[in-house]
Design a protein around this motif. Structure first.
Motif, mmCIF file in Angstrom:
data_model
loop_
_atom_site.group_PDB
_atom_site.id
_atom_site.type_symbol
_atom_site.label_atom_id
_atom_site.label_comp_id
_atom_site.label_asym_id
_atom_site.label_seq_id
_atom_site.Cartn_x
_atom_site.Cartn_y
_atom_site.Cartn_z
ATOM 1 N N VAL A 40 0.889 -1.370 -0.043
ATOM 2 C CA VAL A 40 0.078 0.104 -0.158
ATOM 3 C C VAL A 40 0.891 1.187 -0.108
ATOM 4 N N GLY A 45 -0.285 4.937 -0.651
ATOM 5 C CA GLY A 45 -1.352 4.785 0.521
ATOM 6 C C GLY A 45 -0.764 4.684 1.882
ATOM 7 N N GLU A 65 -13.004 5.703 5.425
ATOM 8 C CA GLU A 65 -12.992 5.876 4.097
ATOM 9 C C GLU A 65 -11.434 5.682 3.483
ATOM 10 N N GLU A 66 -10.668 6.420 4.428
ATOM 11 C CA GLU A 66 -9.233 6.467 4.145
ATOM 12 C C GLU A 66 -8.373 4.924 4.066
ATOM 13 N N LEU A 68 -10.522 2.120 3.544
ATOM 14 C CA LEU A 68 -10.890 1.572 2.495
ATOM 15 C C LEU A 68 -10.114 2.001 1.124
ATOM 16 N N LYS A 69 -9.756 3.152 0.897
ATOM 17 C CA LYS A 69 -8.892 3.518 -0.158
ATOM 18 C C LYS A 69 -7.574 2.932 -0.067
ATOM 19 N N LEU A 71 -6.940 0.207 1.284
ATOM 20 C CA LEU A 71 -7.216 -1.638 0.881
ATOM 21 C C LEU A 71 -7.290 -1.414 -1.026
ATOM 22 N N GLY A 72 -8.144 -0.654 -1.440
ATOM 23 C CA GLY A 72 -8.320 -0.626 -2.823
ATOM 24 C C GLY A 72 -6.729 -0.267 -3.642
ATOM 25 N N ASP A 78 -11.197 -0.690 -7.231
ATOM 26 C CA ASP A 78 -11.897 0.549 -6.736
ATOM 27 C C ASP A 78 -12.370 0.383 -5.092
ATOM 28 N N TRP A 79 -12.019 1.165 -4.407
ATOM 29 C CA TRP A 79 -12.238 1.150 -2.895
ATOM 30 C C TRP A 79 -13.440 0.759 -2.593
ATOM 31 N N ARG A 80 -14.493 1.357 -3.378
ATOM 32 C CA ARG A 80 -15.877 1.235 -2.972
ATOM 33 C C ARG A 80 -16.497 -0.062 -2.831
ATOM 34 N N LYS A 83 -16.811 -0.845 0.647
ATOM 35 C CA LYS A 83 -17.774 -0.250 1.281
ATOM 36 C C LYS A 83 -18.802 -1.196 1.669
#
Length: 148
Positions: A40, A45, A65-66, A68-69, A71-72, A78-80, A83
């Motif tokens: 990462v 990241g 959210e950071e 999750l991003k 992990l993406g 896509d990090w979503r 979610k």
């Protein structure tokens, strides 16, 4: 299923999603939290190895959210994806509302508040452009569309 199709796994929890991505991204390998955290970091990241280990242990269920991003970035997706389902549904509904307002003319352009000199973040700009492109693809053909 005997026809060779892979059945989609049930991915409801963050742990299930991360375990699935580890399996698909690093098949046949056991990766450590430190390895993933370094990956990462290499990709721009930030994620601690202990936090990643806690996700895999099921101790972390609602990260920021950071995270999750991060992990993406680590998995190259896509990090979503990470979610919660309800959050993704909210994003889809917001996107559909945006499209509807764009179609009716309530929204004719985009303006960002509090942006720096770089303007919209690339992800947001890409998302907005994809919505507009999709809306254009769904327009009925000229001439009314019904044939008799």
């Amino acid at each position: 299923m005997d026809n060779g199709e892979e059945r989609a796994p049930e991915l409801r929890t963050l742990r299930q999603k991360v375990e699935y991505m580890v399996e698909k991204t690093f098949p046949g390998r056991r990766i450590s939290g430190r390895f993933f955290a370094d990956l990462v970091k290499e990709r721009g990241g930030s994620l601690s190895h202990s936090y990643f280990s806690n996700i895999l242990a099921g101790k972390v269920t609602q990260p920021s959210e950071e995270i999750l991003k991060a992990l993406g970035l680590g998995f190259g997706v896509d990090w979503r994806f990470f979610k919660e389902e309800s959050e993704v549904v909210d994003d889809v509904v917001a996107g559909l509302q945006f499209l509807a307002k764009r179609r009716t003319g309530e929204i004719s352009g985009l303006a960002g508040r509090g942006l720096d000199e770089d303007g919209l973040p690339p992800e947001l700009l890409q998302f907005a452009m994809s919505l507009l492109r999709d809306a254009g693809d769904r327009r009925p053909p000229a001439g009314g569309g019904q044939q008799g």
